[in-house]
Design a protein around this motif. Structure first.
Motif, mmCIF file in Angstrom:
data_model
loop_
_atom_site.group_PDB
_atom_site.id
_atom_site.type_symbol
_atom_site.label_atom_id
_atom_site.label_comp_id
_atom_site.label_asym_id
_atom_site.label_seq_id
_atom_site.Cartn_x
_atom_site.Cartn_y
_atom_site.Cartn_z
ATOM 1 N N ASP A 1 18.139 -6.445 1.169
ATOM 2 C CA ASP A 1 18.257 -5.275 2.053
ATOM 3 C C ASP A 1 18.172 -4.034 1.177
ATOM 4 N N PRO A 2 17.085 -3.257 1.313
ATOM 5 C CA PRO A 2 16.952 -2.088 0.431
ATOM 6 C C PRO A 2 17.879 -0.944 0.819
ATOM 7 N N TYR B 1 12.980 -5.288 16.255
ATOM 8 C CA TYR B 1 12.973 -5.116 14.793
ATOM 9 C C TYR B 1 14.170 -5.820 14.149
ATOM 10 N N LEU C 1 8.210 1.002 -0.135
ATOM 11 C CA LEU C 1 8.907 0.123 -1.075
ATOM 12 C C LEU C 1 7.943 -0.825 -1.793
ATOM 13 N N ALA D 1 -0.376 -9.715 10.771
ATOM 14 C CA ALA D 1 -0.391 -9.892 12.226
ATOM 15 C C ALA D 1 -1.627 -10.640 12.698
ATOM 16 N N ASN E 1 7.317 -8.364 1.716
ATOM 17 C CA ASN E 1 7.867 -7.018 1.931
ATOM 18 C C ASN E 1 7.289 -6.327 3.162
ATOM 19 N N MET F 1 15.891 3.809 3.709
ATOM 20 C CA MET F 1 15.010 4.570 2.793
ATOM 21 C C MET F 1 14.246 5.577 3.644
ATOM 22 N N LYS G 1 14.329 -9.108 11.548
ATOM 23 C CA LYS G 1 14.985 -9.069 10.235
ATOM 24 C C LYS G 1 16.031 -10.187 10.121
ATOM 25 N N VAL H 1 12.073 -9.241 2.038
ATOM 26 C CA VAL H 1 12.789 -8.000 2.363
ATOM 27 C C VAL H 1 13.240 -8.071 3.819
ATOM 28 N N SER H 2 14.550 -8.113 3.992
ATOM 29 C CA SER H 2 15.144 -8.097 5.330
ATOM 30 C C SER H 2 15.661 -6.678 5.572
ATOM 31 N N ARG I 1 -7.364 1.131 1.933
ATOM 32 C CA ARG I 1 -5.923 1.239 1.647
ATOM 33 C C ARG I 1 -5.580 0.472 0.365
ATOM 34 N N THR J 1 0.816 -1.226 0.000
ATOM 35 C CA THR J 1 0.000 0.000 0.000
ATOM 36 C C THR J 1 0.838 1.259 0.000
ATOM 37 N N THR J 2 2.109 1.156 0.376
ATOM 38 C CA THR J 2 2.931 2.357 0.504
ATOM 39 C C THR J 2 4.411 1.975 0.416
HETATM 40 N N1 LIG Z 1 12.589 2.182 5.346
HETATM 41 C C1 LIG Z 1 13.765 1.672 5.572
HETATM 42 O O1 LIG Z 1 14.750 2.404 5.856
HETATM 43 C C2 LIG Z 1 14.002 0.200 5.494
HETATM 44 C C3 LIG Z 1 15.321 -0.283 5.581
HETATM 45 C C4 LIG Z 1 15.544 -1.659 5.503
HETATM 46 C C5 LIG Z 1 14.474 -2.531 5.351
HETATM 47 N N2 LIG Z 1 13.196 -2.032 5.258
HETATM 48 C C6 LIG Z 1 12.113 -2.999 5.084
HETATM 49 O O2 LIG Z 1 11.385 -2.665 3.905
HETATM 50 C C7 LIG Z 1 10.073 -3.207 3.989
HETATM 51 C C8 LIG Z 1 9.060 -2.152 3.536
HETATM 52 O O3 LIG Z 1 9.071 -1.092 4.481
HETATM 53 P P1 LIG Z 1 8.915 0.444 4.068
HETATM 54 O O4 LIG Z 1 10.162 1.118 4.496
HETATM 55 O O5 LIG Z 1 8.423 0.558 2.680
HETATM 56 O O6 LIG Z 1 7.799 0.872 5.139
HETATM 57 P P2 LIG Z 1 6.292 1.379 4.985
HETATM 58 O O7 LIG Z 1 6.229 2.523 4.033
HETATM 59 O O8 LIG Z 1 5.836 1.599 6.385
HETATM 60 O O9 LIG Z 1 5.546 0.137 4.344
HETATM 61 C C9 LIG Z 1 5.256 -0.989 5.118
HETATM 62 C C10 LIG Z 1 4.143 -1.775 4.476
HETATM 63 O O10 LIG Z 1 3.869 -2.904 5.326
HETATM 64 C C11 LIG Z 1 2.480 -2.953 5.568
HETATM 65 N N3 LIG Z 1 2.137 -3.581 6.836
HETATM 66 C C12 LIG Z 1 2.478 -3.216 8.097
HETATM 67 N N4 LIG Z 1 1.894 -4.027 8.995
HETATM 68 C C13 LIG Z 1 1.163 -4.917 8.276
HETATM 69 C C14 LIG Z 1 0.313 -5.996 8.622
HETATM 70 N N5 LIG Z 1 0.058 -6.323 9.892
HETATM 71 N N6 LIG Z 1 -0.275 -6.694 7.632
HETATM 72 C C15 LIG Z 1 -0.064 -6.371 6.337
HETATM 73 N N7 LIG Z 1 0.717 -5.360 5.937
HETATM 74 C C16 LIG Z 1 1.325 -4.644 6.916
HETATM 75 C C17 LIG Z 1 2.027 -1.519 5.544
HETATM 76 O O11 LIG Z 1 0.619 -1.488 5.327
HETATM 77 P P3 LIG Z 1 -0.346 -0.317 5.909
HETATM 78 O O12 LIG Z 1 -0.338 0.702 4.848
HETATM 79 O O13 LIG Z 1 -1.654 -0.994 6.114
HETATM 80 O O14 LIG Z 1 0.246 0.122 7.211
HETATM 81 C C18 LIG Z 1 2.840 -1.002 4.363
HETATM 82 O O15 LIG Z 1 2.206 -1.329 3.148
HETATM 83 C C19 LIG Z 1 9.900 -3.662 5.453
HETATM 84 O O16 LIG Z 1 10.045 -5.072 5.511
HETATM 85 C C20 LIG Z 1 11.062 -3.007 6.169
HETATM 86 O O17 LIG Z 1 11.486 -3.738 7.315
HETATM 87 C C21 LIG Z 1 12.945 -0.700 5.324
#
Ligand SMILES: NC(=O)c1ccc[n+]([C@@H]2O[C@H](COP(=O)([O-])OP(=O)(O)OC[C@H]3O[C@@H](n4cnc5c(N)ncnc54)[C@H](OP(=O)(O)O)[C@@H]3O)[C@@H](O)[C@H]2O)c1
Length: 304
Positions: free
Chosen positions: A205-206, A176, A13, A62, A89, A209, A180, A136-137, A37, A10-11
């Motif tokens: 590992d992205p 967290y 990555l 969850a 992801n 971001m 991962k 995605v870790s 969403r 939904t948002t």
């Molecule tokens: N951002 C960083 O710096 C970073 C770095 C390394 C790894 N990552 C990893 O990248 C991945 C994507 O994260 P992001 O940074 O893009 O964050 P984000 O913008 O917060 O996106 C997270 C996504 O996960 C969904 N989500 C959360 N809880 C959920 C649940 N219970 N059931 C189904 N979907 C759920 C959210 O949906 P809703 O819209 O419903 O909340 C959203 O679509 C994650 O695995 C994160 O650990 C991120």
């Protein structure tokens, strides 16, 4: 045309990667929680990719009943193109204390690991030879490259599912990075289990971001500061990038022929890298697999 299932689409990555894959002709099963969403995200993709084929699918990672319902939905083939890739992801980071999922498991472990174990573990055998699984870790699992995040605190899967008593923000960050690390144990174990099938399983590992919503549980002032500094961080900090840039490399792991024969590997952005020393532990990998099956089975039986 082939189908890819993407969680957390939904948002951030997930949405960016779904948009890229829709543009290159994939049918997207767009994992979301909350009908609106999912519809909004599908509309956003369609606005950017006119010919996009997008199917929103309710899946709350969850809530294991919700994941099981999504698995059943996908197993009924319907009239969607054949399933070819699974992209785990979706993820959260909770720093304001200890929370539990609908099934009574610590929320970070439940969302980031258990939900994906059930989804991907149940659907892997529906993929054909050449099918792809990517999880995605995060580099934060590795104390050598963690960008200030605290190291994982691995105990036993049962204890991780119960949650520890560290209610500090740092405790949340430990949970967290531990989740991962669990993603990597899952990838290594599943890659071994699928070795003879021609289905590949890799971890991504992205990099940092700063433009996603992952910090949504941080105090409002921190979130605003982070958002304002995002372009600078993404441009100047080593290992950081925008979600747009990170989605390009993730989409390639799903579809590029370059990775036809790569499995059990770890990618940092565009490059194959090395996950932490701790992430290579066959005993923990098999223990986590078996314990996750038990935890999932118990939760589904309790709520049947
Ligand atoms: N951002 C960083 O710096 C970073 C770095 C390394 C790894 N990552 C990893 O990248 C991945 C994507 O994260 P992001 O940074 O893009 O964050 P984000 O913008 O917060 O996106 C997270 C996504 O996960 C969904 N989500 C959360 N809880 C959920 C649940 N219970 N059931 C189904 N979907 C759920 C959210 O949906 P809703 O819209 O419903 O909340 C959203 O679509 C994650 O695995 C994160 O650990 C991120």
């Amino acid at each position: 045309m082939h189908t890819v299932v993407i969680t957390g689409a939904t948002t951030g990555l997930g949405l960016r990667t779904a948009t890229r894959l829709a543009a290159s002709g994939w049918h997207i099963v767009l994992g979301h929680r909350g009908q609106s969403r999912g519809q909004e995200a599908a509309e956003r993709i369609r606005r950017q990719v006119r010919q996009a084929s997008v199917e929103p699918m309710e899946i709350d990672l969850a809530n294991l009943n919700s994941v099981a319902a999504a698995v059943r939905h996908l197993q009924r083939s319907g009239d969607r193109p054949p399933l070819h890739a699974l992209l785990g992801n979706g993820g959260i980071q909770i720093i304001d204390g200890l929370r539990h999922s609908k099934d009574g498991y610590e929320l970070t472990f439940a969302t980031n690991h258990l939900g994906h174990h059930l989804l991907i573990g149940s659907l892997a055998d529906q993929l054909p030879e050449g099918g792809r699984i990517v999880v995605v870790s995060s580099g934060t699992h590795d104390p050598a490259k963690s960008m200030g995040f605290p190291r994982p605190r691995w105990t036993s899967p049962a204890e991780l599912a119960a949650g520890d008593d560290d209610l500090s923000p740092k405790g949340g960050r430990h949970r967290y990075t531990t989740s991962k690390l669990a993603n990597l144990y899952f990838v290594h174990e599943l890659a071994r289990r699928l070795e003879a099938t021609g289905i590949t399983v890799n971890a991504y590992d992205p990099g940092l971001m700063p433009d996603t919503s992952l910090s949504r549980n941080y105090p409002a002032a921190a979130q605003i500061g982070y958002r304002l500094a995002a372009p600078l961080i993404a441009a100047a900090m080593p290992g950081a990038r925008t979600s747009r840039a990170a989605s390009k490399y993730l989409a390639a792991l799903v579809e590029s022929p370059r990775f036809n024969d790569t499995t059990g590997a770890y990618f940092e952005g565009p490059n194959q890298g090395e996950s932490s020393v701790e992430s290579h532990d066959v005993v923990r990998e098999s223990e986590l697999w078996n314990a996750s099956e038990q935890l999932i089975g118990q939760a589904l039986a309790r709520r049947a």
